[in-house]
Each structure stands twice: as C-alpha cells, then as structure tokens.
Design a protein around this motif. Sequence first.
Motif, PDB file in Angstrom:
ATOM      1  N   HIS A   1       0.821  -1.211   0.000  1.00 51.28           N
ATOM      2  CA  HIS A   1       0.000   0.000   0.000  1.00 51.28           C
ATOM      3  C   HIS A   1       0.854   1.259   0.000  1.00 51.28           C
ATOM      4  O   HIS A   1       0.524   2.235  -0.680  1.00 51.28           O
ATOM      5  N   ALA A   2       1.957   1.239   0.710  1.00 51.52           N
ATOM      6  CA  ALA A   2       2.847   2.404   0.719  1.00 51.52           C
ATOM      7  C   ALA A   2       3.458   2.616  -0.663  1.00 51.52           C
ATOM      8  O   ALA A   2       3.546   3.754  -1.148  1.00 51.52           O
ATOM      9  N   ALA A   3       3.875   1.536  -1.319  1.00 52.40           N
ATOM     10  CA  ALA A   3       4.485   1.650  -2.645  1.00 52.40           C
ATOM     11  C   ALA A   3       3.474   2.172  -3.665  1.00 52.40           C
ATOM     12  O   ALA A   3       3.788   3.068  -4.459  1.00 52.40           O
ATOM     13  N   VAL A   4       2.261   1.635  -3.642  1.00 53.52           N
ATOM     14  CA  VAL A   4       1.239   2.077  -4.587  1.00 53.52           C
ATOM     15  C   VAL A   4       0.819   3.516  -4.291  1.00 53.52           C
ATOM     16  O   VAL A   4       0.645   4.324  -5.197  1.00 53.52           O
ATOM     17  N   ALA A   5       0.684   3.849  -3.028  1.00 54.37           N
ATOM     18  CA  ALA A   5       0.315   5.219  -2.652  1.00 54.37           C
ATOM     19  C   ALA A   5       1.361   6.212  -3.143  1.00 54.37           C
ATOM     20  O   ALA A   5       1.027   7.288  -3.650  1.00 54.37           O
ATOM     21  N   ALA A   6       2.640   5.839  -3.013  1.00 51.99           N
ATOM     22  CA  ALA A   6       3.722   6.741  -3.418  1.00 51.99           C
ATOM     23  C   ALA A   6       3.660   7.072  -4.905  1.00 51.99           C
ATOM     24  O   ALA A   6       4.086   8.161  -5.318  1.00 51.99           O
ATOM     25  N   LEU A   7       3.100   6.173  -5.720  1.00 47.32           N
ATOM     26  CA  LEU A   7       2.964   6.449  -7.151  1.00 47.32           C
ATOM     27  C   LEU A   7       2.128   7.700  -7.415  1.00 47.32           C
ATOM     28  O   LEU A   7       2.320   8.377  -8.420  1.00 47.32           O
ATOM     29  N   SER A   8       1.188   7.975  -6.536  1.00 52.21           N
ATOM     30  CA  SER A   8       0.321   9.144  -6.684  1.00 52.21           C
ATOM     31  C   SER A   8       0.685  10.253  -5.707  1.00 52.21           C
ATOM     32  O   SER A   8      -0.100  11.178  -5.502  1.00 52.21           O
ATOM     33  N   GLY A   9       1.831  10.144  -5.069  1.00 58.28           N
ATOM     34  CA  GLY A   9       2.237  11.166  -4.117  1.00 58.28           C
ATOM     35  C   GLY A   9       1.415  11.157  -2.848  1.00 58.28           C
ATOM     36  O   GLY A   9       1.253  12.186  -2.194  1.00 58.28           O
ATOM     37  N   LEU A  10       0.908   9.997  -2.479  1.00 63.08           N
ATOM     38  CA  LEU A  10       0.069   9.859  -1.295  1.00 63.08           C
ATOM     39  C   LEU A  10       0.836   9.144  -0.191  1.00 63.08           C
ATOM     40  O   LEU A  10       1.842   8.495  -0.436  1.00 63.08           O
ATOM     41  N   THR A  11       0.311   9.229   1.011  1.00 59.24           N
ATOM     42  CA  THR A  11       0.821   8.433   2.116  1.00 59.24           C
ATOM     43  C   THR A  11       0.007   7.143   2.192  1.00 59.24           C
ATOM     44  O   THR A  11      -1.065   7.023   1.571  1.00 59.24           O
ATOM     45  N   ALA A  12       0.503   6.208   2.969  1.00 58.90           N
ATOM     46  CA  ALA A  12      -0.255   4.970   3.171  1.00 58.90           C
ATOM     47  C   ALA A  12      -1.606   5.268   3.822  1.00 58.90           C
ATOM     48  O   ALA A  12      -2.614   4.637   3.492  1.00 58.90           O
ATOM     49  N   SER A  13      -1.660   6.259   4.728  1.00 57.98           N
ATOM     50  CA  SER A  13      -2.940   6.641   5.350  1.00 57.98           C
ATOM     51  C   SER A  13      -3.916   7.194   4.311  1.00 57.98           C
ATOM     52  O   SER A  13      -5.112   6.910   4.361  1.00 57.98           O
ATOM     53  N   ASP A  14      -3.405   7.983   3.369  1.00 59.43           N
ATOM     54  CA  ASP A  14      -4.260   8.506   2.303  1.00 59.43           C
ATOM     55  C   ASP A  14      -4.854   7.351   1.495  1.00 59.43           C
ATOM     56  O   ASP A  14      -6.046   7.323   1.201  1.00 59.43           O
ATOM     57  N   GLN A  15      -3.997   6.399   1.162  1.00 59.80           N
ATOM     58  CA  GLN A  15      -4.438   5.271   0.349  1.00 59.80           C
ATOM     59  C   GLN A  15      -5.436   4.417   1.113  1.00 59.80           C
ATOM     60  O   GLN A  15      -6.428   3.965   0.561  1.00 59.80           O
ATOM     61  N   ARG A  16      -5.222   4.224   2.405  1.00 64.04           N
ATOM     62  CA  ARG A  16      -6.168   3.441   3.204  1.00 64.04           C
ATOM     63  C   ARG A  16      -7.510   4.164   3.282  1.00 64.04           C
ATOM     64  O   ARG A  16      -8.562   3.539   3.284  1.00 64.04           O
ATOM     65  N   ALA A  17      -7.479   5.495   3.351  1.00 65.94           N
ATOM     66  CA  ALA A  17      -8.732   6.259   3.357  1.00 65.94           C
ATOM     67  C   ALA A  17      -9.493   6.033   2.058  1.00 65.94           C
ATOM     68  O   ALA A  17     -10.722   5.880   2.069  1.00 65.94           O
TER      69      ALA A  17
END
Length: 155
Positions: free
Chosen positions: A27-43
């Motif tokens: 999740h952290a790796a995928v989130a980083a693709l969009s400039g997001l944090t893991a918390s952003d992606q979990r949201a």
Amino acid sequence: MSTEREALVRELDNGGRALATAAVLFHAAVAALSGLTASDQRALDLIERFGPLTAGELAERSGLAPASVTGLLARLERRGLARRVPNPNDRRSVLVELVYEGMTVMGPHFLELGRQLHQLYESFDDAELASIARFLREAARIQQDAAARVPSPDN
C-alpha cells in the motif's frame, strides 16, 4: 498443547505478521505512485468499501483525528482522487466519494493483486474458503478492537 499444534500456531503468528508487513509495503508503494501516504491510500480504500462517507465517518473508521481527516481530504481532492458532494440525507453535511478517473495510476496494481489472489482462492475448496473468511473477519475485528484500546497521543 501438542508440539504439532504449537508449530502451527507459530506458523500462523509468523504468517500474520508477514502478511501485515507485505500489505503495508504494498500500500505504501502504490500510494507513493500518486504522491500519497499509506494513510491517504487506506482512506481511499475505506471510501470505496463503505462510502460515500462523511468526514466524521471516515475519521471513525480510520481512527484518524478529525483535523487529520480534513488535511487528508484536501490532499485527495487536490490529486483528483476524491470529491465532496452534498449529503442527500443531511443538508448540513457533505459526503466524500471517490473519483475513479483519478485512480489510473494505482488501479492496475490493485487489479493485478486481486487477480493473483483470486487464482490463489481457486486452490481451496468451499469449506476451506469459509474457514479462511471467518478467520480474516475475526482477526480484523480483534485487531480493530486492539487499535481502539491504544491511547491517543493527545490524551
């Protein structure tokens, strides 16, 4: 407890820890693709599974403080991943919904993960899948309860 059962319990403990670590890393790796944090992606995941949600509902489900959710939503909106829309059930509030068109960078990675997991499911019979599903439901509930018992740094 028999030594065979002890070995199985250790394997479950280690497997659960390895799965949790792998999930966080993915999740952290995928989130980083969009400039997001893991918390952003979990949201985003919470909004997709349970949404559209109010900011308060998102705070409750994520365990984030309301002020943190405000900043999180601003980031998601700036990146075109979520938008606030009027709440048809309460004119005083808004709902946060996903903007699926914004998911083009992350989407393929989740689709591939889902495809591989569904291939894995094919190796289990229905009774085994029912047991695995029950285990996952209960393990998630236990972990959510444990998270709720952790004191907030604000207290």
